[in-house]
Design a protein around this motif. Sequence first.
Motif, mmCIF file in Angstrom:
data_model
loop_
_atom_site.group_PDB
_atom_site.id
_atom_site.type_symbol
_atom_site.label_atom_id
_atom_site.label_comp_id
_atom_site.label_asym_id
_atom_site.label_seq_id
_atom_site.Cartn_x
_atom_site.Cartn_y
_atom_site.Cartn_z
ATOM 1 N N MET A 153 14.111 -4.194 -3.741
ATOM 2 C CA MET A 153 14.483 -4.953 -2.535
ATOM 3 C C MET A 153 15.015 -6.245 -3.114
ATOM 4 N N VAL A 176 -3.162 0.547 10.016
ATOM 5 C CA VAL A 176 -2.195 1.241 8.953
ATOM 6 C C VAL A 176 -3.068 1.723 7.673
ATOM 7 N N ARG A 177 -2.819 3.141 7.399
ATOM 8 C CA ARG A 177 -3.872 3.494 6.317
ATOM 9 C C ARG A 177 -2.896 3.905 5.247
ATOM 10 N N GLN A 178 -1.449 4.091 5.404
ATOM 11 C CA GLN A 178 -0.424 4.355 4.502
ATOM 12 C C GLN A 178 0.568 3.256 4.391
ATOM 13 N N ALA A 179 0.217 2.267 3.887
ATOM 14 C CA ALA A 179 0.917 0.918 3.853
ATOM 15 C C ALA A 179 2.364 1.196 2.903
ATOM 16 N N PRO A 180 3.262 0.322 3.076
ATOM 17 C CA PRO A 180 4.470 0.336 2.229
ATOM 18 C C PRO A 180 3.817 -0.321 0.973
ATOM 19 N N ASP A 181 4.355 -0.158 -0.197
ATOM 20 C CA ASP A 181 3.634 -0.631 -1.423
ATOM 21 C C ASP A 181 3.516 -2.196 -1.448
ATOM 22 N N ILE A 182 4.231 -2.790 -0.808
ATOM 23 C CA ILE A 182 4.120 -4.268 -0.971
ATOM 24 C C ILE A 182 2.772 -4.768 -0.129
ATOM 25 N N PHE A 183 2.482 -4.001 0.810
ATOM 26 C CA PHE A 183 1.257 -4.421 1.585
ATOM 27 C C PHE A 183 -0.006 -3.357 1.355
ATOM 28 N N LYS A 184 0.269 -2.736 0.158
ATOM 29 C CA LYS A 184 -0.790 -1.694 -0.246
ATOM 30 C C LYS A 184 -2.302 -2.273 -0.563
ATOM 31 N N GLU A 206 -4.595 -2.805 2.905
ATOM 32 C CA GLU A 206 -4.754 -1.523 3.663
ATOM 33 C C GLU A 206 -6.275 -1.258 3.478
ATOM 34 N N TYR A 239 -5.252 -1.866 7.531
ATOM 35 C CA TYR A 239 -5.369 -3.166 8.254
ATOM 36 C C TYR A 239 -4.937 -2.799 9.713
ATOM 37 N N LEU A 274 2.245 -13.051 2.965
ATOM 38 C CA LEU A 274 2.476 -11.567 3.545
ATOM 39 C C LEU A 274 2.511 -10.545 2.133
ATOM 40 N N TYR A 275 3.045 -10.724 1.052
ATOM 41 C CA TYR A 275 3.120 -10.096 -0.121
ATOM 42 C C TYR A 275 3.632 -10.820 -1.256
#
Lengths: 388, 131
Positions: free
Chosen positions: B1, B60-68, B71, B73, B111-112
């Motif tokens: 990104m 959220v139990r399957q977060a986008p990679d950047i928030f992994k 989780e 959360y 955030l990440y």
Amino acid sequence: MTDVVIIDYNVIKVGEHWDKSLSDLIFEASYPLIKKYGNDEIKALYIGNMLSEFANIQSNLGAYAADILGLFDIDAFHVNCAEASSSAAIYQAILAIKSGRYDVVLAGGVEKMTDLLYRKAIEGLSLALNADLVRMTGLNLASIAGIMTKEYIKRYNVTKEMITSISVQDHKNAVNSPHAQYKYEITIDQAINAPPIADPLTIYDVTSISDGGAFLILASREYAEERNLPYIEVLGVGMAINTLSVVDRNDILEFKATTKACEKALSEASINISDIDVYEINDDFSITGILSLEALGVFGKGEAAKNVYEGKTALTSNKPVNTFGGLKARGHPVGATGAYQTAEVCMQLMNKAGSNQVSNVKYGLIQNYGGLDSVAVVMILGKGDLNA
Amino acid sequence: MPEITDWRTRIDRYRFRGYKCLSCGKVYFIKRYICSNCGSTDIKPFDLPRRGKVIAYSIVRQAPDIFKKYEPYPIALIKLENGKLVLSQITDVMVDEMKDGIEVEATFRILYEYGRSGHIVYGTKFKPIID
């Protein structure tokens, strides 16, 4: 304007096709139709796909598909309207035939999702929402659907069981659906007590990751009649959009794009929602299936969950919904889903639905949206001339 | 990104800004160019209230990679003191302690981070108000 008809369809089984690539899926889903009707007859190709640039590192799917199929004398377009890509592709095909530009068009969609790890697939799907909002918060589609579910339960005083009953119904209808991904029944207790995905949603409230492809041959009515081909009529189609950001809508439980698209399609078809005999709707989550039924006007606000729970949308009811398993159990290969829905309504109208056949079907409705109803397509098909 | 994307939205994230139509007063959470209510283009950023109440949350139990790494959360629909609905991640709370209806306040957080460059993206999350 030219009347548009559907003369044929081809679908492949939705599933986890580890041995098949994006190009394999395109070939298998569309080549039987090309073989049957001939390269020279088909003048244009519209292929719906949502994730190929993310999941398969491939763009330019119009030319890509034409190349795979050996169609070098056609116009070819890649249509991307998120999860509504293939219904939008079919809509484009309808407009093109209506304009008089082409007589015969191949339209549909394909999606190859299982090359992504589950987490990456969820991330790809969330990009249909506002991407800034996703990166600011870490939300995904399921967490918004979870919040909508709680809000619906609170506002209308219904139970979670009532909402989830649409998934139970989908699984029941999928048992005898030849192209469905999950051909087994589930119980409401099983669904409620399954592992959580995004509280209060469990794995049975959400669609999973699938590969699939479905295509249709659309033509002008004159073309079909001159050749004595049986056909299904396209009576009306509508498209509408809504904000990508759910919190910037006046009501998070209102699918305005679906409502507007449905009004356009019904008005074009000159019929009412109560005239529809079979519905294929966009239940990518149990709650969104319920909200879709209300947005279409099948049930009043706050009424859909109770009605589904009471069996008012079962295969044997007078409002049969998702007769081949819907997005939950037939599967939701996102950019191909609208084409599956359209083919399924054709099967019902042509009396080719096997043991899932609904009796006396005159009109069928398809509702397919992308990005939690930021873009919606509604189509109404009618029994055309099947005795040719 | 492309990381530049996040640089452009930094002020909205740091200050927790929304957008307001100066013609009809409608408030948006995400930047808009034309008011969907009145059609005006006179839309300006403004600081949103920093307190509110959780209307409903999900986990959220399957977060986008950047928030992994965060989780599982909570993500919550929050009604701010001015009535505007926003979505935010909730922090400083265990997921089994999370409740609908709790009072929350904005807090400045990471955030990440981007793996390769180590670039840290800051923004606003909400945390329960403890009296």
